[in-house]
Design a protein around this motif. Structure first.
Motif, PDB file in Angstrom:
ATOM      1  N   PHE A 263      -3.483  -6.446   2.126  1.00  0.00           N
ATOM      2  CA  PHE A 263      -2.570  -5.328   1.884  1.00  0.00           C
ATOM      3  C   PHE A 263      -1.265  -5.620   2.606  1.00  0.00           C
TER       4      PHE A 263
ATOM      5  N   VAL B 178      -0.751   0.633   4.751  1.00  0.00           N
ATOM      6  CA  VAL B 178      -1.369   1.874   5.247  1.00  0.00           C
ATOM      7  C   VAL B 178      -2.674   2.151   4.513  1.00  0.00           C
ATOM      8  N   ILE B 179      -2.722   1.802   3.237  1.00  0.00           N
ATOM      9  CA  ILE B 179      -3.952   1.995   2.467  1.00  0.00           C
ATOM     10  C   ILE B 179      -5.085   1.146   3.038  1.00  0.00           C
ATOM     11  N   GLY B 180      -4.775  -0.111   3.347  1.00  0.00           N
ATOM     12  CA  GLY B 180      -5.807  -1.019   3.813  1.00  0.00           C
ATOM     13  C   GLY B 180      -6.245  -0.787   5.237  1.00  0.00           C
ATOM     14  N   THR B 181      -5.330  -0.410   6.115  1.00  0.00           N
ATOM     15  CA  THR B 181      -5.657  -0.313   7.538  1.00  0.00           C
ATOM     16  C   THR B 181      -6.000   1.108   7.993  1.00  0.00           C
TER      17      THR B 181
ATOM     18  N   GLY C  94      -6.070   4.169   5.345  1.00  0.00           N
ATOM     19  CA  GLY C  94      -6.657   4.939   4.254  1.00  0.00           C
ATOM     20  C   GLY C  94      -8.078   4.547   3.916  1.00  0.00           C
ATOM     21  N   LEU C  95      -8.300   3.260   3.598  1.00  0.00           N
ATOM     22  CA  LEU C  95      -9.632   2.802   3.186  1.00  0.00           C
ATOM     23  C   LEU C  95     -10.678   2.963   4.287  1.00  0.00           C
TER      24      LEU C  95
ATOM     25  N   THR D  32       1.553  -1.287   0.828  1.00  0.00           N
ATOM     26  CA  THR D  32       0.118  -1.007   0.750  1.00  0.00           C
ATOM     27  C   THR D  32      -0.620  -1.159   2.071  1.00  0.00           C
TER      28      THR D  32
END
Length: 277
Positions: free
Chosen positions: A103, A110-113, A115-116, A108
């Motif tokens: 990511f 923030v999504i990987g670290t 959010g997910l 992206t």
């Protein structure tokens, strides 16, 4: 099954558990808690003993870095001017470390670290409240087993990838220095070339951009034509030494640890960067 029926069923199961404990087993309190307390105490004592052995088996005082039975007590003093250090997390964060390679910053990451992992953690915490069945046989829980296996495999692969990931240390950008010098016209300025090499490996391009290379983190400006502003060598050195002193509120870190000679080289490089010819 209606909500009231589920409540009745859970009460029935709990009552059956209490009866089974009375007939064939022991209650969780105090027996299981006593066992856990004893085991926890043993673990603490082992850790304490290892710490004592580590401390007193190391030869010399705090000025030495000779290893003892369990390794070094102190390491070499940190070099504030190093340009070769690559920060890496502890091993249990390697999976997140590698996610940063998948990511990309900024769209992206923030999504990987955040959010997910947060979504997965919420699902894990909510699972006991969602699945209230009494069935615990693995053969009757295929979805849970497959999900658990996939999570373990994913974490294992990401941890391995993070542990074995190689850092380029900016060496791939060193190959761009001759091109920078040619475009900017400072190919005969040895101090500027030395500063360009330092600029390539010191992490400056993690935030700044230069002739198409680098990133734009925290709104850091493009430095391709920094020299056209004619700020002077002294200004550049002062700014690199204490960015917030020259530009109040600047998030840029201080590079004072690089030393006077390197700061002069960086300043010469920045002042020689007038923009592509």
């Amino acid at each position: 099954m209606a909500a009231s029926e589920r409540v009745v069923e859970r009460r029935r199961v709990f009552q059956q558990y209490k009866e089974d404990v009375k007939e064939r087993g022991k209650p969780f309190y105090p027996y299981a808690m006593l066992h856990d307390t004893i085991m926890s105490l043993i673990v603490v004592l082992v850790i304490t003993a290892l710490a004592i052995v580590w401390k007193y088996s190391t030869p010399g005082d705090h000025h030495t870095v000779e290893p003892g039975w369990l390794g070094r007590l102190y390491d070499e003093p940190a070099d504030p001017g190093t340009i070769n250090f690559v920060p890496r997390p502890d091993w249990y964060f390697y999976f997140l470390f590698y996610l940063l390679r998948i990511f990309k910053w900024p769209p992206t990451v923030v999504i990987g670290t955040v959010g997910l992992p947060t979504v997965l953690l919420v699902i894990l915490l909510a699972l006991p409240f969602i699945d209230v069945r009494t069935e615990r046989r693995l053969s009757r829980r295929p979805v849970a087993i497959v999900a658990a296996i996939l999570v373990v495999i994913s974490m294992g692969v990401l941890t391995y990838k993070g542990a074995t990931a190689k850092e380029a240390l900016g060496t791939e950008l060193l190959a761009h220095v001759p091109s920078w010098a040619q475009q900017q016209g400072f190919q005969n300025n040895q101090q500027a070339i030395a500063g360009a090499k330092l600029f390539a490996v010191a992490g400056c391009l993690n935030c700044h951009t230069y002739l198409g290379d680098g990133g734009t983190n925290l709104g850091a400006p493009d430095l391709s034509a920094e020299g056209a502003k004619n700020k002077g060598i002294k200004f550049q050195v002062d700014h690199l030494t204490c960015p917030a002193c020259v530009n109040p509120g600047s998030p840029m870190p201080s590079f004072a640890g690089l030393g006077t000679e390197r700061l002069q080289q960086l300043a010469a490089f920045l002042e020689a960067s007038k923009g592509p010819e």
